[in-house]
Design an enzyme around this catalytic site. Structure first.
Site, short mmCIF file in Angstrom:
data_model
loop_
_atom_site.label_atom_id
_atom_site.label_comp_id
_atom_site.label_asym_id
_atom_site.label_seq_id
_atom_site.Cartn_x
_atom_site.Cartn_y
_atom_site.Cartn_z
N GLU A 1 -1.59 8.00 1.22
CA GLU A 1 -2.05 6.61 1.04
C GLU A 1 -0.97 5.82 0.34
O GLU A 1 -0.34 6.32 -0.59
CB GLU A 1 -3.31 6.51 0.15
CG GLU A 1 -4.61 6.83 0.82
CD GLU A 1 -5.81 6.64 -0.12
OE1 GLU A 1 -5.82 5.68 -0.93
OE2 GLU A 1 -6.74 7.46 -0.03
N GLU B 1 -7.89 12.51 -4.34
CA GLU B 1 -7.81 11.98 -5.71
C GLU B 1 -8.92 12.54 -6.61
O GLU B 1 -9.75 11.77 -7.12
CB GLU B 1 -7.89 10.45 -5.71
CG GLU B 1 -6.84 9.79 -4.85
CD GLU B 1 -6.80 8.27 -5.00
OE1 GLU B 1 -7.72 7.71 -5.64
OE2 GLU B 1 -5.85 7.64 -4.50
C1 BGP Z 1 -7.59 5.00 -3.46
C2 BGP Z 1 -8.75 5.59 -2.71
C3 BGP Z 1 -9.15 4.85 -1.49
C4 BGP Z 1 -8.96 3.35 -1.53
C5 BGP Z 1 -7.68 2.93 -2.23
C6 BGP Z 1 -7.55 1.45 -2.50
O1 BGP Z 1 -7.72 5.29 -4.81
O2 BGP Z 1 -8.48 6.92 -2.33
O3 BGP Z 1 -10.44 5.26 -1.17
O4 BGP Z 1 -10.09 2.70 -1.90
O5 BGP Z 1 -7.50 3.61 -3.44
O6 BGP Z 1 -8.17 1.11 -3.70
P1 BGP Z 1 -9.29 0.01 -3.80
O7 BGP Z 1 -10.09 0.11 -2.57
O8 BGP Z 1 -10.08 0.37 -5.01
O9 BGP Z 1 -8.60 -1.29 -3.96
#
Ligand code: BGP
Length: 460
Positions: A364, A166
């Site tokens: 993800e 990202e």
């Molecule tokens: C994505 C990232 C992850 C993870 C996920 C969940 O943007 O790549 O690292 O954190 O989001 O988001 P969050 O943890 O901010 O709720």
């Protein structure tokens, strides 16, 4: 099995170094911007919890990898901590880190789990941030040297590499909307950071090809399909511009090797183009990926601007659209993100139609929920909402594959509850719960469900 996935489909989960490893000041690791930011502004972090211990993967990786195997993983995505491997960001390699990542990789392979490795997941070594971060060409070169080191050390066993996770998020967080260090709000600098990130990516891809690794190299993008409120031309235009800023700014150079004309023209018109150098264009072309990771959590819905932007206010993408909240939309209230499963299908169809049907996989997708102990029954968190969330997305993923999309796997965010950037342990995403006092791991109901899906290569 009603929804059967293609032979050899990857079933696993995704993590990142800063979010699971802990041991932030152990094993010779250098500081990252996250260690530093927590030191100077701990109150910014939920419950005042920093990345110091996280889920202690650094010490418990053997146990964790065995558990991955038990819950059906044939692949696992993790990231190398740049500041652990090369503590100052450039210079000496840390032998303790080499040993650690070698062990993790070997343990995974011994368990029949394919490692998918990310080189940069938001965790800039502090010294390099102090040298200008992604605004500096020197940091671009330091990243290239880091990538070469990682390919040389681990490229004999790791076949799936990703340069960045990202890359737009550190741009947005650190240089536009103030949710990552260094908390700068300045579009022009943000554009420079975005541009340099893509140059760094291209240099790493070139280094990968030169290293002759028998594997694939890609990038992981958080693609947020952009939906207009209506088919009114003004709404369509708002959505097209949001798509340029938030998706195509990285997707086009990564897959097609060049930036969209319309984006360049728009930035030029507003005096916001980053500085470039001769030869950059050729370099960007060398950065075309073999493989694309898709992180998908939520769509973006927009409408035409209701009011003209103030021409004296600093330039922002939001000059061109307003957010639109679709009535009746489904929400994850803990994260404030809309849940729209079909978005994943729309992303894949777009890749098929406009990006040469590039090989891709879901790197993800997942659901963070607060206070999950509420759902504890007989010692197991009954996370039916998570099962429903995953299932909903898998149905659309399956349909896209049926229609010819080139998606090869699904990685859930995440394996076990982990530390998140500012929210720390507020929202839990894991298939496995982690007791922060004891670090005890307990699979949730979703882990058993996921195991069956992986085992049957599908579900009913
Ligand atoms: C994505 C990232 C992850 C993870 C996920 C969940 O943007 O790549 O690292 O954190 O989001 O988001 P969050 O943890 O901010 O709720």
């Amino acid at each position: 099995v009603k929804y059967r996935f293609p032979e050899g489909f990857w079933w696993g989960s995704a993590t990142s170094a800063a979010q699971i490893e802990g041991a932030a000041a152990e094993g010779g690791k250098g500081k990252t911007i996250w260690d530093h930011w927590y030191e100077i502004e701990p109150h910014r972090f939920y419950d005042n919890v920093g990345p110091g211990t996280a889920s202690d993967f650094y010490h418990r990786y053997r146990e964790d990898i065995r558990l991955m195997k038990e819950i059906g993983h044939n692949s696992f995505r993790f990231s190398i901590s740049w500041a652990r491997l090369i503590p100052g960001g450039r210079g000496e390699v840390n032998p303790e880190a080499v040993r650690f990542y070698n062990d993790v990789i070997d343990e995974l392979l011994a368990c029949g789990i394919e490692p998918f490795v990310t080189l940069f997941h938001f965790d800039m070594p502090l010294e390099l941030q102090q040298a200008g971060g992604w605004e500096s060409r020197e940091v671009v070169d330091a990243y290239e040297a880091y990538a070469r080191t990682a390919f040389r050390l681990f490229g004999d066993r790791v076949k799936k590499w990703f340069t960045f996770n990202e890359p737009i998020v550190p741009v947005e967080g650190g240089y536009l909307y103030d949710f990552h260090y260094p908390n700068i709000v300045d579009f022009k600098r943000a554009a420079q950071v975005a541009y340099h990130t893509m140059l760094a990516h291209a240099k790493a891809v070139r280094a990968f090809r030169e290293a002759g690794i028998r594997g694939k190299v890609g990038i992981i993008l958080n693609l947020t399909p952009s939906y207009p409120r209506s088919s009114h031309p003004a709404d369509l235009k708002a959505s097209r511009i949001a798509d340029l800023f938030f998706n195509r700014s990285f997707l086009d150079p990564a897959v097609l090797g060049e930036y969209p004309r319309e984006l360049i023209d728009l930035l030029r018109e507003h005096g916001q183009l980053p500085e470039t150098r001769e030869g950059d264009g050729e370099l960007l072309k060398e950065g075309k990926v073999d493989l694309l990771g898709i992180n998908y959590y939520q769509p973006r819905r927009v409408k035409a601007k209701e009011h003209l932007p103030n021409p004296y206010a600093p330039f922002m993408p939001e000059w061109f659209f307003d957010p639109y909240e679709m009535p009746g939309r489904k929400m994850n209230p803990y994260r404030g993100w809309e849940i729209y499963e079909k978005g994943l299908y729309d992303i894949l169809i777009n890749l098929k139609e406009n990006y040469g049907n590039i090989e891709s996989y879901v790197s993800e997708n997942g659901m963070g929920v607060q206070d999950e102990e509420r759902f504890l029954k007989d010692g197991v968190i009954q996370d039916d909402y998570r099962i429903q969330f995953i299932r909903g997305h898998l149905i659309w993923l399956h349909r896209a594959i049926q229609e010819g999309c080139n998606a090869k796997g699904y990685h859930l965010w995440t394996f076990m509850d982990n530390w998140s950037w500012m929210n720390a342990y507020k929202n839990r995403y894991g298939l496995v719960s982690v007791d922060l006092k004891t670090q005890k791991r307990t699979p949730k109901k979703s882990a058993e469900w996921f195991r069956k899906v992986a085992q049957n290569n599908g579900f009913d």
